[in-house]
Motif scaffolding. Sequence first.
Motif, PDB file in Angstrom:
ATOM      1  N   ARG A 152       0.838  -1.272   0.262  1.00 50.02           N
ATOM      2  CA  ARG A 152      -0.214  -0.083   0.012  1.00 50.02           C
ATOM      3  C   ARG A 152       0.760   1.218  -0.147  1.00 50.02           C
ATOM      4  NH1 ARG A 152      -2.825  -0.922   4.524  1.00 50.02           N
ATOM      5  NH2 ARG A 152      -4.475  -1.807   3.635  1.00 50.02           N
ATOM      6  N   ASN A 153       1.945   1.383   0.575  1.00 52.49           N
ATOM      7  CA  ASN A 153       2.834   2.461   0.859  1.00 52.49           C
ATOM      8  C   ASN A 153       4.154   2.551   0.502  1.00 52.49           C
ATOM      9  OD1 ASN A 153       1.115   3.636   3.194  1.00 52.49           O
ATOM     10  ND2 ASN A 153       1.337   1.434   4.028  1.00 52.49           N
ATOM     11  N   ALA A 154       4.524   1.766  -0.652  1.00 51.00           N
ATOM     12  CA  ALA A 154       5.571   1.397  -1.412  1.00 51.00           C
ATOM     13  C   ALA A 154       6.171   2.870  -1.942  1.00 51.00           C
ATOM     14  CB  ALA A 154       5.521   0.463  -2.632  1.00 51.00           C
ATOM     15  N   GLU A 155       5.127   3.666  -2.720  1.00 49.15           N
ATOM     16  CA  GLU A 155       5.652   4.788  -3.225  1.00 49.15           C
ATOM     17  C   GLU A 155       5.928   5.953  -1.991  1.00 49.15           C
ATOM     18  OE1 GLU A 155       3.745   8.343  -5.858  1.00 49.15           O
ATOM     19  OE2 GLU A 155       2.498   6.669  -5.651  1.00 49.15           O
ATOM     20  N   ARG A 156       5.334   6.027  -1.030  1.00 46.46           N
ATOM     21  CA  ARG A 156       5.284   6.812   0.124  1.00 46.46           C
ATOM     22  C   ARG A 156       6.857   6.514   0.734  1.00 46.46           C
ATOM     23  NH1 ARG A 156       2.331   5.796   4.188  1.00 46.46           N
ATOM     24  NH2 ARG A 156       2.635   8.060   5.135  1.00 46.46           N
ATOM     25  N   TYR A 157       7.111   5.191   1.016  1.00 50.67           N
ATOM     26  CA  TYR A 157       8.363   4.878   1.473  1.00 50.67           C
ATOM     27  C   TYR A 157       9.573   5.081   0.742  1.00 50.67           C
ATOM     28  CZ  TYR A 157       5.506   2.449   5.354  1.00 50.67           C
ATOM     29  OH  TYR A 157       4.660   2.277   6.256  1.00 50.67           O
ATOM     30  N   ARG A 158       9.129   5.041  -0.486  1.00 50.79           N
ATOM     31  CA  ARG A 158      10.304   5.537  -1.397  1.00 50.79           C
ATOM     32  C   ARG A 158      10.856   6.988  -1.194  1.00 50.79           C
ATOM     33  NH1 ARG A 158       8.032   2.205  -5.418  1.00 50.79           N
ATOM     34  NH2 ARG A 158       6.815   3.583  -6.102  1.00 50.79           N
ATOM     35  N   TYR A 620      13.577  15.401  -5.764  1.00 54.56           N
ATOM     36  CA  TYR A 620      12.907  14.087  -5.871  1.00 54.56           C
ATOM     37  C   TYR A 620      12.249  14.261  -7.279  1.00 54.56           C
ATOM     38  CZ  TYR A 620       9.128  10.967  -4.824  1.00 54.56           C
ATOM     39  OH  TYR A 620       8.286   9.808  -4.831  1.00 54.56           O
ATOM     40  N   ALA A 621      12.178  12.882  -8.023  1.00 52.72           N
ATOM     41  CA  ALA A 621      11.726  12.604  -9.149  1.00 52.72           C
ATOM     42  C   ALA A 621      10.060  12.329  -8.696  1.00 52.72           C
ATOM     43  CB  ALA A 621      12.341  11.563  -9.664  1.00 52.72           C
ATOM     44  N   TRP A 622       9.053  13.228  -9.106  1.00 53.21           N
ATOM     45  CA  TRP A 622       7.781  12.912  -8.552  1.00 53.21           C
ATOM     46  C   TRP A 622       7.245  11.853  -9.996  1.00 53.21           C
ATOM     47  CZ3 TRP A 622       6.413  15.426  -4.680  1.00 53.21           C
ATOM     48  CH2 TRP A 622       7.224  16.657  -4.390  1.00 53.21           C
ATOM     49  N   GLU A 623       6.360  10.914  -9.159  1.00 57.63           N
ATOM     50  CA  GLU A 623       5.841  10.105 -10.234  1.00 57.63           C
ATOM     51  C   GLU A 623       4.636  10.503 -11.114  1.00 57.63           C
ATOM     52  OE1 GLU A 623       5.866   6.063  -8.181  1.00 57.63           O
ATOM     53  OE2 GLU A 623       7.684   6.441  -7.311  1.00 57.63           O
ATOM     54  N   THR A 624       4.634  10.502 -12.211  1.00 51.86           N
ATOM     55  CA  THR A 624       3.307  10.770 -13.038  1.00 51.86           C
ATOM     56  C   THR A 624       2.248  10.059 -12.701  1.00 51.86           C
ATOM     57  OG1 THR A 624       4.898  11.672 -14.811  1.00 51.86           O
ATOM     58  CG2 THR A 624       2.424  11.476 -15.367  1.00 51.86           C
ATOM     59  N   GLY A 625       1.007  10.604 -12.634  1.00 53.02           N
ATOM     60  CA  GLY A 625      -0.015   9.960 -12.301  1.00 53.02           C
ATOM     61  C   GLY A 625      -0.409   9.229 -10.967  1.00 53.02           C
ATOM     62  N   SER A 626       0.445   9.708  -9.809  1.00 57.94           N
ATOM     63  CA  SER A 626       0.491   9.215  -8.530  1.00 57.94           C
ATOM     64  C   SER A 626      -0.917   9.628  -8.032  1.00 57.94           C
ATOM     65  CB  SER A 626       1.679   9.529  -7.665  1.00 57.94           C
ATOM     66  OG  SER A 626       1.514   9.212  -6.306  1.00 57.94           O
TER      67      SER A 626
END
Length: 888
Positions: A152-158, A620-626
């Motif tokens: 659930r939180n992989a992106e946040r943890y990155r 930080y590299a923002w992830e498109t569509g997040s």
Amino acid sequence: MNRQNQHTVDRLSVGAETFAFYSLERAAQLHAGRFDQLPYSLKVLLENALRHHDGVTVDDSHIEAFAQWLDAGSNQAEMSFYPTRIMMHDVSGIPLLADLAAMREHVESAGRDATRVNPIRPVDFIMDHSVIVDVAGRPDALTLNVTREYERNAERYRVAKWAQSAFQNFRVLPPGKGICHQINLEFLARVIWAEKSVDGEQMLFPDSLVAGDSHTPMVNSLSVMGWGVGAIEALSAMLGEPISMTLPDVVGVRLIGAPREGTTTTDIALALTRRLREHGVVQKFVEFHGPGLDALTLPERATLANMAPEYGASMGFFPTDAETLDFLRLTGRGDHAPVVEAYCKAQGLWRDDTAPRVYSDALTFDLSDVEASVAGPKLPQSQVPLREAHISAQAAISEAAVFDSESGGLTNGDVVIAAITSCTNTSNPRVMVAAGLLAQKAVARGLETKPWVKTSLSPGSRTVGDYLINAGLLEPLEQLGFHVTGYGCMTCCGGSGGLDHAITADIEGKNLQVAAVLSGNRNFEGRIHPLINLAYLGAPPLVVAYALLGSVTRDITTEPLGYDADNCPVHLRDIWPSSREIDAVLHAEMNAALFTRHYSDPTAADAAWLALEVPQTSSYAWETGSTYITRPPFLDSARKPEDAGPIADAAIIAMFGDSVTTDHISPGSRILEGSLAGDYLASAGVPASEFSGFLQRRTNHEVMMRGTFNNPHIRNVMTPEKHGGWTVHQPSGAVMTIFDAHRRYAEAQRPVVVVAGREYGTGSSRDWAARGPHLLGVRAILAESFERIHRSNLVGMGILPLQFEEGMSWRTLDLSGAESVSVELDPAGAQPGELLSVSFRSPNGTSRTVAMRSRLDTAREVEWFQAGGVMPFVLDRLMSEDDVSPVH
């Protein structure tokens, strides 16, 4: 070393080492102050001022202010406090990291070095708030919940893992270590800090911190100065800005007596919370002293200190004594104990109950008067004797006018969640061992948890699981369904997870008032679970007992919890463990090895953390569509200084009564289908099973805006027939959501304000309770009183807190919410605490003008407000400086 104040420097030898320190005794001689009579907590503040005396931010007048404080036990002089370190958890910290990333982009776009946006003081970032009780009551609950947490939180943890390499002075403790406050108590805190000065000398000074969570005062039990701030203020502190404050009043609480047999520290904490909330300690320091301290172990003191935000104080401070040293030894920090003892005795920080001490106010609290109790059904200060808890629940159900519509299945008052959770109590071995012993006796008598109860055990540190296993007490807890579900906040912060579908259908189908019983610190409406209206706080053994009883409308002190194999009734008194039994387990099992085992390498990570791939970049590299992490808009949405001015013809977007909590303003619960936030996520292609909660979505401003003022339990006076985020748009009179009204007002370029009663913003340090209103266009909050952290957060977002004068309120002014509001405000000439002229103009043309107090309390807060908030203020400083040097 501070060269402007070297005349207060002294030397201290401990063993073979010699240390320098800023002497309070020398300062007293130079400033003709009776500093020895200051409360211990103010002595810590005074040392901080001496150490940072630069003639500009801190000068002689700040030192003299402490002497003047002694004359009346009060002096509202402005102070600058520089914390030793910063602590953050993932829920408040990941949005802060996004803010820092956005600031780096702005600095870089201006052609400057982005890395000048970097923490000045050490930061500990602890991942503890995101694990949810998705699975409970089974042996693999811990494994499954941790797996789900990473999914659930992989992106946040990155984001956190990126920050670990992108920033200096930044340490990350990966998920699964425990709760930040318990880790702070058991490992991070030093009591006395040792650090090399610029001259190369070893300098001693008191450990201190601010942290992005309101329960930071838990570490006050270890004589460490610390309190909670919003992530907005934490950002400024980690970038070198001082904490701006007024010299606080200090309420001395003299503890006497000893706990009676059968009561727990939790009972004392709840009784103390009620007493101090009634006394009035908001924005004050509470300092404990007296012979009753000898009856409390340090973890028990930690429970009392942890509840400081519940009783309203900035801190609940305990002086250093032999118990402090014993706890350092128990937790593997014994080598540092001689330094702590020597320094505290040299500085007058060692506990001495016989020495005269000045307090702003004083009260006595007798530990022997406390009886077994719970607090509920919706406020932590609503303490109820255990023998009357069922009456409280019955009254709450009756008041809600809800009655069972059919027989069978759940009924009103049934306990559907029983959670041993929160650092407040799981940090205290006495109550955890008591819970295990009660479970052991219950299992021996053949008792079982009621089948409709969702049970969970979420310790605040790995140490707890170890001593329960070693004592043979985890097994009986598991037999009653209390398997370890995770090492984090979980149910306490709203991460209780879903209920069984049949349970949910029963609650919704019958419109039931069901209950949760938890060992946490907060029970605000809707916090534990959106479908639970009755929430009771109690000691861990009581959580187990209520899981056996299954209902809060039955008298747990007289009715049987169940029946044994011989069909004989088993009562609570039959299985309640004695102090002697608890002491025997503690004596046998508690040792330093329990703690050093888990804290020898606090940053050690599991395979899931190591597998997270992040770029090694300064930006930080923002992830498109997040739908989790989006670039924060606050530097763009901040009010520009040139746009500041009077507030004219503002609409009242909401009007509230008393005790509106930050949970009401910005909920932390699960995001439900059919809600505004849920509909937004669904439109982005997110399935309902992946909505997660508001705490996890805090770095998506579109989601959070739609949750602002949209807790289903909030009540806008303007729409009395509706609960939740509804309002009346003016001048159309149309009833619509607050979010839709915001869009209408924004389109018309009309400012909005919020009007409220007493104790506005109680509860969490939830910065989104200020960020959300900011994005909804709120220019000012007009209230009878504010809680400390939330008021500061409002200022940090450029929102003006205005306080009604004593005896005045929206009720006395007979406001309906249809009025337009104008504030005569000159930001350029603003002064702390000034009276401002506020006009309320009704639709029929009549107008009334009153004076309201600006709660910009300090000159630094005025500067924040003038800049449009903390982020633009700090960014302006970073952009204008040639170099950023560490502050010592």
